[in-house]
Write an enzyme that holds these catalytic residues in place. Structure first.
Site, PDB file in Angstrom:
ATOM      1  CE1 TYR A 166      11.060  11.302  48.443  1.00  0.00           C
ATOM      2  CE2 TYR A 166       9.196  12.456  49.393  1.00  0.00           C
ATOM      3  CZ  TYR A 166      10.544  12.188  49.367  1.00  0.00           C
ATOM      4  OH  TYR A 166      11.375  12.795  50.278  1.00  0.00           O
ATOM      5  CE  LYS A 170      11.866   9.655  51.663  1.00  0.00           C
ATOM      6  NZ  LYS A 170      13.196   9.079  51.996  1.00  0.00           N
TER       7      LYS A 170
END
Ligand code: NAI
Length: 302
Positions: A166, A170
């Site tokens: 993640y 991101k």
């Protein structure tokens, strides 16, 4: 103070069937935008799919007197991205605003990470932004106008245990935005990032109940709406938003240390002896693009 409105503007919000995206969709519609409500309708980990999440938000917008169209495609495929943008163009004629918001989480410590878990998360956040932004960007270039918001996270900017997939995705979005702000510049396309903290299913098992109650997605929406307005002339900035607090994060460079006149190669010991100065973030510089950093180096080494 002039009111920000989106009359005549067409906005695509990905992952708008719930959480933050839903709030953005409602607020854009309340201020006059025609909204494409995209949502695959799956669970927090990306499993499953359905049409009811997007449909419900479209119904809510229509009940408020607004205009909206549902789309249920997966942002993580080129075909899905094209269909999302096609929905906007076919129903409303163009795309002015894109908020890349769709997201999933599949947390695992890195030693247990496997390819499928890595790919599923990177694909939705980072490849998903590519798949939807590319056709939208082409349409925006043709119209000489565009406002794009990517959704980053403090997990990527600073790190969060168990979120390597993640976090990597991101922060990858910052790199994408940094280039699109340059390539979209002469077409009046501004590309910024939101770093939200909000009470959604993403965070329900993270924040204590008192904090969770304060972190309504409503507080993030104003920052996203401003970044997507004609009034916003900045590009490439990260705005953090949470419960009424707004701030900017940026990658900056410290003053550094000159350890050579360019003829003698410094030793590892020179690095060690000057570590404090090399590490300093005193009076940091922000560079709008990498050539500015090269120019600053060239100046220093003169
Ligand atoms: P959420 O789970 O409530 O909303 C995400 C939405 O995206 C869901 O409705 C889901 O169905 C949709 N979605 C997932 N995969 C999709 C796909 N492949 N195609 C289309 N739609 C898809 O979560 P939340 O919190 O509203 O998250 C929104 C964004 O904000 C995400 O990108 C998340 O990473 C980011 N974020 C959220 C934070 C928070 O505090 N809630 C913190 C930092 C970032």
């Amino acid at each position: 103070m002039s009111e920000i409105n989106f009359k005549g503007r067409v906005a695509i919000i990905t992952g708008a069937g719930a959480g933050l995206g839903k709030q953005y969709a409602l607020e854009f519609a309340k201020r006059g935008a025609k909204v494409v409500v995209n949502d695959l309708g799956g669970a927090k980990d990306g499993s499953g799919q359905g049409t009811s999440a997007a449909d419900q938000v479209v119904d809510e917008i229509k009940a408020l007197g607004g205009e909206a169209a549902a789309n249920y495609d997966n942002v993580a495929t080129v075909e899905g991205g094209e269909k999302i943008v096609k929905t906007a163009v076919e129903k409303f004629g163009k795309v002015d605003i894109l908020v890349n918001n769709a997201g999933i989480v599949r947390d695992k410590t890195f030693n247990k990470m496997d390819e499928a878990t890595w790919d599923s998360v990177v694909n939705v956040h980072l490849k998903g932004a590519f798949c939807v932004t590319l056709p939208a960007f082409i349409n925006m270039r043709e119209n000489n106008y565009g406002r794009i918001v990517m959704t980053t996270s403090s997990s990527g900017m600073y790190g969060n245990f168990g979120q390597s997939n993640y976090a990597a995705a991101k922060l990858g979005l910052l790199g994408l935005a940094n280039v699109l702000k340059l390539e979209g510049g002469k077409y009046n396309i501004k590309v910024n990032l939101i770093g939200p903290t909000a009470a959604t299913r993403f965070t329900e098992d993270i924040f204590p109940p008192e904090l969770f109650a304060k972190l309504k997605p409503d507080f993030v929406a104003p920052a996203v709406l401003y970044l997507c307005s004609e009034d916003c002339t900045d590009s490439g900035v990260v705005i953090n938003a949470a419960a009424g607090y707004y701030s900017r994060s940026a990658i900056v460079t410290g003053p550094g240390a000159i350890l050579s006149d360019g003829t003698r190669v410094p030793t590892p010991e020179d690095i060690k002896d000057n570590w404090k100065q090399i590490m300093s973030l005193d009076k940091p510089e922000y560079y709008y693009q990498s050539v500015e950093m090269f120019n600053a180096f060239a100046e220093l080494l003169k």
